[in-house]
Scaffold this active site. Structure first.
Site, PDB file in Angstrom:
ATOM      1  N   SER A 256      47.830 -76.823 -94.782  1.00 24.36           N
ATOM      2  CA  SER A 256      48.872 -76.932 -93.764  1.00 24.36           C
ATOM      3  C   SER A 256      49.133 -78.376 -93.328  1.00 24.36           C
ATOM      4  O   SER A 256      49.374 -78.640 -92.142  1.00 24.36           O
ATOM      5  CB  SER A 256      48.536 -76.034 -92.565  1.00 24.36           C
TER       6      SER A 256
ATOM      7  N   GLY B 299      48.322 -72.513 -96.301  1.00 19.88           N
ATOM      8  CA  GLY B 299      49.519 -71.684 -96.123  1.00 19.88           C
ATOM      9  C   GLY B 299      49.522 -70.883 -94.837  1.00 19.88           C
ATOM     10  O   GLY B 299      50.326 -69.978 -94.671  1.00 19.88           O
TER      11      GLY B 299
ATOM     12  N   GLU C 298      43.985 -70.381-104.680  1.00 17.35           N
ATOM     13  CA  GLU C 298      44.737 -69.188-105.107  1.00 17.35           C
ATOM     14  C   GLU C 298      44.267 -68.718-106.479  1.00 17.35           C
ATOM     15  O   GLU C 298      44.302 -67.527-106.783  1.00 17.35           O
ATOM     16  CB  GLU C 298      46.246 -69.496-105.077  1.00 17.35           C
TER      17      GLU C 298
ATOM     18  N   HIS D  17      41.971 -74.261-107.793  1.00 19.18           N
ATOM     19  CA  HIS D  17      42.724 -74.065-106.545  1.00 19.18           C
ATOM     20  C   HIS D  17      42.345 -72.726-105.921  1.00 19.18           C
ATOM     21  O   HIS D  17      42.090 -71.746-106.621  1.00 19.18           O
ATOM     22  CB  HIS D  17      44.234 -74.120-106.823  1.00 19.18           C
TER      23      HIS D  17
ATOM     24  N   GLY E  99      50.989 -78.004-100.026  1.00 19.09           N
ATOM     25  CA  GLY E  99      51.730 -76.895-100.614  1.00 19.09           C
ATOM     26  C   GLY E  99      53.080 -76.752 -99.944  1.00 19.09           C
ATOM     27  O   GLY E  99      54.048 -77.431-100.281  1.00 19.09           O
ATOM     28  N   GLY E 100      53.157 -75.876 -98.940  1.00 24.33           N
ATOM     29  CA  GLY E 100      54.416 -75.490 -98.300  1.00 24.33           C
ATOM     30  C   GLY E 100      55.348 -76.651 -97.969  1.00 24.33           C
ATOM     31  O   GLY E 100      56.526 -76.649 -98.353  1.00 24.33           O
TER      32      GLY E 100
ATOM     33  N   ASN F 257      51.926 -79.738-104.398  1.00 25.68           N
ATOM     34  CA  ASN F 257      51.687 -78.567-105.241  1.00 25.68           C
ATOM     35  C   ASN F 257      52.797 -77.556-104.979  1.00 25.68           C
ATOM     36  O   ASN F 257      52.828 -76.928-103.923  1.00 25.68           O
ATOM     37  CB  ASN F 257      50.313 -77.964-104.890  1.00 25.68           C
ATOM     38  N   TRP F 258      53.692 -77.411-105.962  1.00 25.93           N
ATOM     39  CA  TRP F 258      54.853 -76.534-105.758  1.00 25.93           C
ATOM     40  C   TRP F 258      54.552 -75.068-106.078  1.00 25.93           C
ATOM     41  O   TRP F 258      55.445 -74.224-105.976  1.00 25.93           O
ATOM     42  CB  TRP F 258      56.043 -77.031-106.597  1.00 25.93           C
ATOM     43  N   LYS F 259      53.337 -74.770-106.497  1.00 18.22           N
ATOM     44  CA  LYS F 259      52.930 -73.379-106.750  1.00 18.22           C
ATOM     45  C   LYS F 259      53.988 -72.655-107.600  1.00 18.22           C
ATOM     46  O   LYS F 259      54.586 -73.260-108.472  1.00 18.22           O
ATOM     47  CB  LYS F 259      52.677 -72.649-105.425  1.00 18.22           C
TER      48      LYS F 259
ATOM     49  N   GLU G  54      39.902 -78.068 -99.438  1.00 19.12           N
ATOM     50  CA  GLU G  54      40.951 -77.241 -98.837  1.00 19.12           C
ATOM     51  C   GLU G  54      40.309 -75.987 -98.258  1.00 19.12           C
ATOM     52  O   GLU G  54      40.041 -75.029 -98.994  1.00 19.12           O
ATOM     53  CB  GLU G  54      41.968 -76.822 -99.893  1.00 19.12           C
TER      54      GLU G  54
HETATM   55  C1  PEP Z   1      47.799 -76.008-101.313  1.00 12.46           C
HETATM   56  O1  PEP Z   1      48.522 -75.288-101.961  1.00 12.46           O
HETATM   57  O2  PEP Z   1      46.932 -76.655-101.899  1.00 12.46           O
HETATM   58  C2  PEP Z   1      47.974 -76.084 -99.854  1.00 12.46           C
HETATM   59  C3  PEP Z   1      47.160 -76.816 -99.169  1.00 12.46           C
HETATM   60  O3  PEP Z   1      49.020 -75.333 -99.309  1.00 12.46           O
HETATM   61  P1  PEP Z   1      49.644 -75.523 -97.819  1.00 12.46           P
HETATM   62  O4  PEP Z   1      49.929 -76.999 -97.643  1.00 12.46           O
HETATM   63  O5  PEP Z   1      50.872 -74.695 -97.825  1.00 12.46           O
HETATM   64  O6  PEP Z   1      48.600 -75.062 -96.850  1.00 12.46           O
END
Ligand code: PEP
Length: 252
Positions: free
Chosen positions: A214, A175, A99, A97, A235-236, A8-10, A169
């Site tokens: 993470s 994040g 966010e 999600h 994500g990250g 997920n590149w957000k 999640e």
């Molecule tokens: C996400 O955006 O779904 C996520 C899990 O982010 P991260 O891996 O950065 O925690």
């Protein structure tokens, strides 16, 4: 069941950055990806078309949209439809999600409409769920997961496991660099499995449950070996082709 490794590149990456990253990713995973793995990339909307054009014809990478509005078309300024995602060769979309729940303030009513409309439109949906730290500390994990999964209760069970995945999640792990421990992941995924089986007595056992929060190259192999963990949503670490290719291939 194939494990699903999703990036997920957000709201990151210009068109060029997205194309460079997906090309590097494709070069590292294409000949190495085991047949029981699936790799998904969710670019920002502005880069989906360029990323789609950059992928080779038989690429093992599938594309998805990070969001959509539950209507085919209309006066919805700033929104995009499932058909528009399908038109850009997206097969998947994220719904709910953390966010979008906590920053954009989307809750069960619109999430339920999106799951329903997205599936009807022919997208595969990854429904994201998870508790905040406050909810966990108040002993509300099961209650929150049940409420978030309740948006599925009116869906037809017909072939649902081929069209719907869940991403668990925990909000406190997204994040933050803080990963849920193996025991916490196993407990939550076990609860999600039971809740899915209550809603879908036949198919609930086959719906994939991804873990997100993470995920990194060095913790992926352990996470995906836990009971009821059928992949990861990242994500990250997914912003870097080298890190995400290690994640996609971890433990294989
Ligand atoms: C996400 O955006 O779904 C996520 C899990 O982010 P991260 O891996 O950065 O925690």
């Amino acid at each position: 069941m194939k494990k699903c490794m999703a990036a997920n590149w957000k709201m990151f990456k210009t068109k060029k950055e997205a194309v460079d990253t997906v090309q590097q990713l494709e070069a590292s995973i294409d000949s190495n990806l085991p047949s029981d793995r699936e790799v998904l990339v969710f670019p920002p909307f502005t880069a989906i078309s360029a990323v789609s054009d950059a992928l080779s014809e038989n690429s093992s990478i599938q594309l998805g949209g990070q969001n959509f509005y539950p209507a085919s078309e209309g006066a919805y300024t700033g929104e995009i439809s499932p058909e528009m995602l399908l038109d850009l060769n997206c097969t998947y979309a994220l719904v709910g999600h953390s966010e979008r729940r906590h920053v954009i303030k989307e809750f069960e009513e619109i999430i339920s409409q999106k799951v329903d409309f997205g599936l009807q439109s022919g997208l595969k949906i990854i429904l994201c769920i998870g508790e905040t730290l406050e909810e966990r500390n108040q002993g509300k994990l099961q209650e929150i997961l049940q409420k978030q999964i309740s948006v599925l209760q009116d869906l037809s069970e017909d072939n649902i496991s081929a069209r719907l995945d869940i991403a668990y999640e925990p909000v406190w792990a997204i994040g933050t660099g803080e990963v849920a421990g193996p025991g916490e992941i196993q407990e939550a995924h076990g609860m999600v499995r039971t809740l899915l089986q209550n809603v879908f007595p036949e198919e609930g056992e086959k719906i994939r449950i991804l873990y997100g929060g993470s995920v990194k190259p060095d913790n992926t192999a352990e996470i995906i070996s836990i009971d009821n963990v059928d992949g990861v949503l990242v994500g990250g670490a997914s912003l870097y082709a080298d890190k995400f290719s290690q994640i996609a291939l971890a433990g294989s």
